[in-house]
Write a protein that holds these residues in place. Structure first.
Motif, mmCIF file in Angstrom:
data_model
loop_
_atom_site.group_PDB
_atom_site.id
_atom_site.type_symbol
_atom_site.label_atom_id
_atom_site.label_comp_id
_atom_site.label_asym_id
_atom_site.label_seq_id
_atom_site.Cartn_x
_atom_site.Cartn_y
_atom_site.Cartn_z
ATOM 1 N N ARG A 50 0.997 -1.264 0.058
ATOM 2 C CA ARG A 50 0.038 0.028 0.129
ATOM 3 C C ARG A 50 0.744 1.304 0.055
ATOM 4 O O ARG A 50 0.548 2.292 -0.685
ATOM 5 C CB ARG A 50 -0.862 -0.030 1.253
ATOM 6 C CG ARG A 50 -2.060 -0.775 1.203
ATOM 7 C CD ARG A 50 -2.990 -0.856 2.205
ATOM 8 N NE ARG A 50 -4.205 -1.674 2.263
ATOM 9 C CZ ARG A 50 -4.429 -2.356 3.030
ATOM 10 N NH1 ARG A 50 -3.961 -2.574 4.343
ATOM 11 N NH2 ARG A 50 -5.514 -3.239 3.108
ATOM 12 N N VAL A 119 -3.722 -2.629 -9.826
ATOM 13 C CA VAL A 119 -4.851 -1.928 -9.465
ATOM 14 C C VAL A 119 -5.854 -2.843 -8.734
ATOM 15 O O VAL A 119 -6.311 -2.491 -7.831
ATOM 16 C CB VAL A 119 -5.636 -1.181 -10.672
ATOM 17 C CG1 VAL A 119 -6.909 -0.840 -10.487
ATOM 18 C CG2 VAL A 119 -4.729 -0.185 -11.343
ATOM 19 N N CYS A 120 -5.993 -3.943 -9.222
ATOM 20 C CA CYS A 120 -6.931 -4.937 -8.590
ATOM 21 C C CYS A 120 -6.661 -5.377 -7.337
ATOM 22 O O CYS A 120 -7.366 -5.463 -6.450
ATOM 23 C CB CYS A 120 -7.108 -6.136 -9.555
ATOM 24 S SG CYS A 120 -8.452 -7.406 -9.034
ATOM 25 N N LYS A 122 -4.705 -3.640 -5.171
ATOM 26 C CA LYS A 122 -5.104 -2.525 -4.434
ATOM 27 C C LYS A 122 -6.522 -2.570 -4.081
ATOM 28 O O LYS A 122 -6.821 -2.312 -2.796
ATOM 29 C CB LYS A 122 -4.440 -1.366 -4.947
ATOM 30 C CG LYS A 122 -4.924 0.041 -4.172
ATOM 31 C CD LYS A 122 -3.755 0.213 -3.109
ATOM 32 C CE LYS A 122 -3.865 1.746 -2.601
ATOM 33 N NZ LYS A 122 -4.821 2.236 -1.732
ATOM 34 N N ARG A 123 -7.297 -2.592 -5.050
ATOM 35 C CA ARG A 123 -8.645 -2.849 -4.692
ATOM 36 C C ARG A 123 -9.131 -3.873 -3.670
ATOM 37 O O ARG A 123 -9.926 -3.582 -2.852
ATOM 38 C CB ARG A 123 -9.595 -2.731 -6.025
ATOM 39 C CG ARG A 123 -11.026 -2.730 -5.710
ATOM 40 C CD ARG A 123 -11.775 -2.846 -7.147
ATOM 41 N NE ARG A 123 -11.384 -3.689 -7.946
ATOM 42 C CZ ARG A 123 -11.651 -5.074 -7.819
ATOM 43 N NH1 ARG A 123 -12.755 -5.356 -6.986
ATOM 44 N NH2 ARG A 123 -11.423 -5.811 -8.529
ATOM 45 N N ASP A 126 -7.811 -2.814 0.000
ATOM 46 C CA ASP A 126 -8.689 -1.945 0.611
ATOM 47 C C ASP A 126 -10.128 -2.436 0.875
ATOM 48 O O ASP A 126 -10.561 -1.868 2.008
ATOM 49 C CB ASP A 126 -8.869 -0.516 -0.576
ATOM 50 C CG ASP A 126 -7.525 -0.008 -0.544
ATOM 51 O OD1 ASP A 126 -6.698 -0.024 0.241
ATOM 52 O OD2 ASP A 126 -7.538 0.714 -1.605
ATOM 53 N N GLY A 127 -10.594 -3.259 0.044
ATOM 54 C CA GLY A 127 -11.825 -3.787 0.453
ATOM 55 C C GLY A 127 -11.994 -4.991 1.522
ATOM 56 O O GLY A 127 -12.869 -5.550 1.891
ATOM 57 N N CYS A 144 -10.320 -10.534 -10.544
ATOM 58 C CA CYS A 144 -10.104 -9.326 -11.175
ATOM 59 C C CYS A 144 -10.862 -9.424 -12.841
ATOM 60 O O CYS A 144 -10.189 -8.928 -13.574
ATOM 61 C CB CYS A 144 -8.534 -8.948 -11.355
ATOM 62 S SG CYS A 144 -7.884 -8.718 -9.739
#
Length: 146
Positions: A50, A119-120, A122-123, A126-127, A144
């Motif tokens: 992160r 990007v995936c 990280k998503r 975060d989730g 993803c």
């Protein structure tokens, strides 16, 4: 008559060669063949990812292949040299010791991702609710999908 057959064969080969040249750019835009598909992190590696996410993303965006090596070894306290392939295969274990071996296995600190996978991940991080431990597997292929 044989020269007529060879002429047709040459035409067929020429057509195939042109088709391959035209399809080559489309193939290069296909999914990354060397990128990691499953990620297992602990809390330290997840925090490191992160923190350095923007750096990894900009490296992937500026790379010709849109791939980047994500090295989390500095945060994890290891040297980044990992056992892979057959060296990583576990030995034979006595019955009942499989679960303890899973908990003690080494986590990887170096991954290869393309921009979409970064990007995936990280998503997904975060989730994610709860603690991040090695038993949590992030399957980038499954989670993803476009």
């Amino acid at each position: 008559m044989p020269s007529f057959r060879f002429r047709n064969a040459y035409k067929a080969v020429a057509v195939l060669a042109v088709a391959m040249l035209l399809l080559a750019p489309a193939a290069s835009l296909a999914a990354c063949l060397i990128c990691d598909e499953v990620v297992e992190l602990d809390g330290v590696r997840a925090k490191c990812f992160r923190q350095d996410y923007e750096k990894f993303l900009s490296t992937a965006r500026s790379a010709e292949t849109s791939n980047t090596e994500v090295d989390l070894s500095a945060c994890a306290g290891d040297d980044g040299r990992e056992r892979r392939g057959l060296d990583r295969m576990p030995g034979l274990l006595p019955l009942g010791s499989e679960s303890s071996a899973r908990n003690q296995r080494e986590l990887r600190s170096v991954y290869i991702f393309d921009e979409a996978s970064l990007v995936c991940l990280k998503r997904l991080l975060d989730g994610h609710e709860g603690t991040i431990d090695p038993s949590v597997r992030f399957d980038l292929v499954e989670n993803c999908k476009p």
